[in-house]
Motif scaffolding. Structure first.
Motif, short mmCIF file in Angstrom:
data_model
loop_
_atom_site.label_atom_id
_atom_site.label_comp_id
_atom_site.label_asym_id
_atom_site.label_seq_id
_atom_site.Cartn_x
_atom_site.Cartn_y
_atom_site.Cartn_z
N THR A 119 93.47 49.33 63.56
CA THR A 119 94.30 50.11 64.48
C THR A 119 93.65 50.28 65.85
N SER A 120 92.32 50.14 65.93
CA SER A 120 91.62 50.35 67.20
C SER A 120 90.59 49.24 67.42
N LEU A 121 90.71 48.55 68.57
CA LEU A 121 89.79 47.46 68.92
C LEU A 121 89.26 47.68 70.32
N ASN A 122 87.94 47.81 70.43
CA ASN A 122 87.28 48.04 71.72
C ASN A 122 86.49 46.79 72.09
N LEU A 123 86.93 46.13 73.17
CA LEU A 123 86.24 44.93 73.69
C LEU A 123 85.81 45.15 75.13
N LYS A 124 85.60 46.39 75.51
CA LYS A 124 85.23 46.69 76.90
C LYS A 124 83.87 46.08 77.26
N THR A 125 83.74 45.73 78.54
CA THR A 125 82.47 45.27 79.11
C THR A 125 81.92 44.07 78.34
N ASN A 126 82.72 43.02 78.33
CA ASN A 126 82.30 41.74 77.78
C ASN A 126 82.54 40.66 78.83
N LYS A 127 82.69 39.41 78.42
CA LYS A 127 82.84 38.30 79.37
C LYS A 127 84.10 37.50 79.10
N LEU A 128 85.14 38.19 78.69
CA LEU A 128 86.40 37.52 78.38
C LEU A 128 87.15 37.14 79.65
N GLU A 129 87.37 35.84 79.84
CA GLU A 129 88.20 35.36 80.94
C GLU A 129 89.62 35.12 80.47
N LYS A 130 89.77 34.82 79.18
CA LYS A 130 91.07 34.51 78.60
C LYS A 130 91.23 35.24 77.27
N LEU A 131 92.47 35.36 76.85
CA LEU A 131 92.77 35.98 75.56
C LEU A 131 93.27 34.94 74.56
N ASP A 132 92.84 33.70 74.74
CA ASP A 132 93.15 32.66 73.77
C ASP A 132 92.61 33.08 72.41
N GLU A 133 93.30 32.72 71.38
CA GLU A 133 92.90 33.02 70.00
C GLU A 133 92.89 34.52 69.70
N PHE A 134 93.69 35.28 70.48
CA PHE A 134 93.79 36.69 70.14
C PHE A 134 94.43 36.80 68.76
N PRO A 135 93.81 37.54 67.85
CA PRO A 135 94.26 37.53 66.45
C PRO A 135 95.58 38.26 66.25
N ARG A 136 96.21 37.95 65.16
CA ARG A 136 97.42 38.68 64.76
C ARG A 136 96.98 39.98 64.11
N LEU A 137 97.28 41.10 64.75
CA LEU A 137 96.85 42.41 64.28
C LEU A 137 98.10 43.28 64.14
N GLU A 138 98.65 43.31 62.97
CA GLU A 138 99.97 43.89 62.76
C GLU A 138 100.00 45.41 62.79
N MET A 139 98.83 46.07 62.81
CA MET A 139 98.80 47.53 62.85
C MET A 139 98.05 48.07 64.06
N LEU A 140 97.69 47.20 64.99
CA LEU A 140 96.88 47.62 66.15
C LEU A 140 97.64 48.61 67.02
N GLU A 141 96.98 49.73 67.33
CA GLU A 141 97.58 50.77 68.18
C GLU A 141 96.85 50.94 69.50
N THR A 142 95.53 50.74 69.50
CA THR A 142 94.73 50.94 70.71
C THR A 142 93.89 49.69 70.99
N LEU A 143 94.03 49.15 72.20
CA LEU A 143 93.27 47.98 72.61
C LEU A 143 92.61 48.25 73.96
#
Length: 256
Positions: A119-143
């Motif tokens: 439900t909660s995924l924190n990817l702050k302060t990384n080196k992501l230029e693209k969101l390719d391969e973003f996973p299927r997260l059927e219950m995600l509420e906070t990104l």
């Protein structure tokens, strides 16, 4: 190490370099439920044998590789301030609801998969230029994607399948900062129809009146871009009917 009745380990700010003691035998720490080994010297997150573990905090270590790969009961995993460059090995965790990967060096989401209750995924302060391969997260509420390297709005449609999303933050990415206050409008233009529950954007939840104004601004933007697209199509059609003369050729009217 056999401590079958131990339920919690807190050993922060030491010089522990390995989690091998958690991967040796399923019976060694049979009833272990919570572990906090923040601020140590751990470099690898191994496959964990502790079946009853539901909370694992490994912030501020030196973890560059995950071999965890599967766990039935882990609910909370925090790897903040480590050295991960990808998400490989963070997969098949069937009960995980909170994942913190803030302040790593992650440039790829490859491997992040089979997290059906997240439900909660924190990817702050990384080196992501693209969101390719973003996973299927059927219950995600906070990104949380703040302070990454995304330079265009082309990444937004890649979040269209996260239909349960209620809060999204992307401040500190070059494109988002460039857009400023218009980011919310661009976000809803790209994803509003796909994310019906989204209300909190960059940590702010607009009041009803402001939300209505924002929705109207999105409608106006859609109309502007529809008209612009039609005009561009007409211009392209006219150009196709009246191509410019090739080098050395006189225009048709001169040739007559």
């Amino acid at each position: 190490m056999k401590l079958p009745y131990l339920v919690e380990i807190v050993a922060k700010t030491n010089a522990i370099g390995s989690l091998d003691f958690m991967s040796e035998s399923p019976d060694a720490l049979k009833f272990l439920q919570k572990v906090d080994l923040s601020t140590n010297k751990i470099t690898v997150l191994p496959h964990i044998q502790c079946a009853n573990l539901y909370k694992l905090i490994l912030d501020e270590n030196e973890i560059a590789k995950s071999e965890l790969k599967s766990h039935q009961n882990l609910k909370e995993l925090s790897l903040k301030k480590n050295k991960l460059t990808t998400c490989e090995g963070i997969e098949r965790m069937y009960s995980l609801h909170t994942l913190n990967l803030e302040e790593n060096e992650i440039a790829s989401l490859k491997g992040l998969s089979v997290l059906p209750k997240l439900t909660s995924l924190n990817l702050k302060t990384n080196k992501l230029e693209k969101l390719d391969e973003f996973p299927r997260l059927e219950m995600l509420e906070t990104l949380e994607l703040d302070a990454n390297l995304m330079a265009t709005g082309a990444e937004l449609p890649k979040l269209a399948e996260t239909r349960t999303l209620k809060a999204l933050s992307m401040a500190g990415n070059p494109w988002v900062d460039e857009k400023g206050d218009d980011f919310k409008k661009e976000l809803l233009f790209a994803l509003g129809e796909h994310l019906p529950l989204l209300r909190v954007i960059n940590g702010e939840e607009p009041e009803a009146e402001s939300w209505a104004e924002l929705q109207q601004a999105v409608k106006d933007l859609k109309e502007e871009r529809r008209i612009a697209a039609e005009e561009a199509a007409k211009a392209a059609e006219e150009a196709a009917k009246n191509p410019p003369p090739a080098d050395g050729e006189a225009p048709a009217e001169d040739a007559e």
